[in-house]
Design an enzyme around this catalytic site. Structure first.
Site, PDB file in Angstrom:
ATOM      1  N   TYR A 141      46.738 -28.074  56.408  1.00 36.97           N
ATOM      2  CA  TYR A 141      45.851 -28.014  55.253  1.00 36.97           C
ATOM      3  C   TYR A 141      45.488 -29.404  54.745  1.00 36.97           C
ATOM      4  CZ  TYR A 141      46.335 -22.952  54.376  1.00 36.97           C
ATOM      5  OH  TYR A 141      46.280 -21.587  54.447  1.00 36.97           O
ATOM      6  N   LYS A 191      57.469 -23.597  65.631  1.00 27.82           N
ATOM      7  CA  LYS A 191      56.938 -23.385  66.977  1.00 27.82           C
ATOM      8  C   LYS A 191      57.402 -24.585  67.816  1.00 27.82           C
ATOM      9  CE  LYS A 191      54.364 -21.179  70.017  1.00 27.82           C
ATOM     10  NZ  LYS A 191      54.683 -19.827  70.539  1.00 27.82           N
ATOM     11  N   ASP A 223      55.866 -16.819  66.461  1.00 31.17           N
ATOM     12  CA  ASP A 223      55.335 -15.580  67.037  1.00 31.17           C
ATOM     13  C   ASP A 223      56.389 -14.470  66.989  1.00 31.17           C
ATOM     14  OD1 ASP A 223      56.715 -17.181  68.837  1.00 31.17           O
ATOM     15  OD2 ASP A 223      55.335 -16.893  70.514  1.00 31.17           O
ATOM     16  N   ASP A 247      51.378 -19.070  55.166  1.00 31.98           N
ATOM     17  CA  ASP A 247      50.195 -18.366  54.680  1.00 31.98           C
ATOM     18  C   ASP A 247      50.018 -17.062  55.462  1.00 31.98           C
ATOM     19  OD1 ASP A 247      47.702 -17.910  53.360  1.00 31.98           O
ATOM     20  OD2 ASP A 247      46.674 -18.649  55.148  1.00 31.98           O
ATOM     21  N   ASP A 251      50.990 -12.792  54.213  1.00 32.58           N
ATOM     22  CA  ASP A 251      50.041 -11.667  54.198  1.00 32.58           C
ATOM     23  C   ASP A 251      50.632 -10.509  54.994  1.00 32.58           C
ATOM     24  OD1 ASP A 251      48.126 -13.142  52.772  1.00 32.58           O
ATOM     25  OD2 ASP A 251      46.477 -12.313  53.962  1.00 32.58           O
TER      26      ASP A 251
HETATM   27  C1  IPM Z   1      47.043 -18.222  49.696  1.00 38.14           C
HETATM   28  C2  IPM Z   1      45.573 -18.269  50.007  1.00 38.14           C
HETATM   29  C3  IPM Z   1      45.114 -19.719  49.997  1.00 38.14           C
HETATM   30  C4  IPM Z   1      45.892 -20.473  51.061  1.00 38.14           C
HETATM   31  C5  IPM Z   1      43.604 -19.923  50.180  1.00 38.14           C
HETATM   32  C6  IPM Z   1      42.815 -19.210  49.114  1.00 38.14           C
HETATM   33  C7  IPM Z   1      43.226 -21.371  50.247  1.00 38.14           C
HETATM   34  O1  IPM Z   1      45.319 -17.649  51.216  1.00 38.14           O
HETATM   35  O2  IPM Z   1      47.454 -18.735  48.637  1.00 38.14           O
HETATM   36  O3  IPM Z   1      47.788 -17.654  50.496  1.00 38.14           O
HETATM   37  O4  IPM Z   1      45.551 -20.421  52.238  1.00 38.14           O
HETATM   38  O5  IPM Z   1      46.874 -21.136  50.695  1.00 38.14           O
HETATM   39 MG    MG Z   2      46.972 -16.615  52.039  1.00 43.47          MG
END
Ligand code: IPM
Ligand code: MG
Length: 352
Positions: A141, A191, A223, A247, A251
């Site tokens: 990032y 990784k 993975d 990240d 999710d």
């Molecule tokens: C998160 C989001 C952010 C990230 C985006 C909105 C930049 O996906 O906080 O998980 O990737 O950090």
């Molecule tokens: Mg995210």
């Protein structure tokens, strides 16, 4: 106690959930005799529209001067032009960097009454309680060089995955510290079979592990970790990983909890100010409808009280009210129910 909190509602459903978090804070303030002073500022797409920048210097300075920052969400289709100079997400990254919040705590718990809301088999979900610690201010990032150019007549894009030893060490030490109060198990995700930055990550994990012999340390390739989250999530306690892996994996992990709308987060650093935001995004598809699940935001508020203000009793009061509300069957649309955002918050607040 008197505390000064900056509110950054942001875009999409952000303002809808932040306004419920404020109601929760006000209820806590009156019940426990605190005074919370709010300062509302623009950040993200709304700030690009009104101020010409996703995060202005003034807003960053206000956040740096606060006791804590509460953020809704940023982004949306309106600002998705790939050629735009500024993007809502840039403001969020600049805020994380500007506050120096290098560790993003994302607890993933499965409420027994929500086991059916997850697509996973119920037996896999029994006893799931994971604390994911995502490194937040390094890696792909932020690495340099980054950008687009033309090389040998070809259009090229570059991102750099870079980590310094100290960046890995401080987040690793926090993972071990937090594991002390839990099941005493750290899963470090990397990784290392391919990436140099992951080999440094693992080397430092081994060092910090040796300094904390009472904590069990395991290394899992990213993975495999993606698979383990689905096949055996209850076997994990504290998971620590670099920015982008974290990240993606969080999710995935949110599916265990039944809905992404359930998960809170706290971003902490060496400095005083913490940043608190739900892990869900701006959800443009439901923005403005008043049906977003406010729980991820409300639980982020509990994390704010705990980590930035040291108000453990108050944090637990919120978490227990959320638990009881779910147990009682209250559900927003993402969980298959009919409650609006405000009604869900009402249900939680009346249980303090
Ligand atoms: C998160 C989001 C952010 C990230 C985006 C909105 C930049 O996906 O906080 O998980 O990737 O950090
Ligand atoms: Mg995210």
């Amino acid at each position: 106690m008197k505390a000064h909190i900056v509110l950054l509602p942001g875009d999409g459903i952000g303002p809808e959930v932040v306004s419920q978090a404020v109601r929760v804070l006000d209820a806590i303030a009156s019940q426990f005799r605190h005074e919370f002073v709010y300062q509302e500022r623009l950040m993200g797409g709304c700030s690009i529209d009104k101020c010409g920048s996703s995060l202005t210097d003034e807003t960053l300075a206000d956040c740096q001067a606060a006791d804590a920052v509460l953020l809704g969400a940023v982004g949306g289709p309106k600002w998705d032009n790939p050629n735009a100079k500024d993007r809502p997400e840039r403001g969020l990254l600049a805020l994380r960097k500007g506050l120096g919040v290098f560790a993003n705590l994302r607890p993933v718990k499965v409420h027994p009454a929500l086991i059916d809301a997850s697509p996973l088999k119920p037996e896999k979900l029994q006893g799931v309680d994971i604390l994911v610690i995502r490194e937040l201010t390094g890696g792909l990032y932020f690495g340099w060089p980054k950008g687009r150019d033309v090389k040998d007549g070809r259009e090229r894009a570059v991102d750099t995955l870079e980590y310094y030893d100290y960046e890995i060490r401080r987040v690793m030490e926090l993972a071990f510290k937090l594991a002390q109060g839990r099941q005493r198990k750290v899963t470090s995700v990397d990784k290392a079979n391919v990436l140099e930055s992951s080999r440094l990550w693992r080397q430092i994990a081994v060092q910090v592990g040796a300094e904390n012999p009472e904590i069990a340390l395991e290394h899992v390739l990213v993975d495999t970790a993606a698979m383990r989250l689905i096949t055996g999530p209850a076997s994990m306690d504290v998971m620590v990983t670099e920015n982008m892996f974290g990240d993606i994996l969080t999710d995935e992990a949110s599916v265990l909890a039944g809905s992404m709308g359930m998960l809170p987060s706290a971003s902490l650093g060496a400095g005083r100010v913490g940043l608190y935001e739900p892990i869900h995004g701006s959800a443009p598809d439901i923005a403005g409808k008043g049906i977003a699940n406010p729980i991820g935001m409300i639980l982020s508020t509990a994390m704010l009280l705990r980590h930035s203000l040291g108000l453990e009793t108050e944090a637990v009061a919120i978490e227990k009210a959320v638990d009881d509300t779910i147990t009682a069957g209250a559900r927003t649309a993402d969980l298959g129910g009919k409650l609006t955002t405000t009604q869900m918050a009402d249900e939680i607040i009346r249980r303090f």
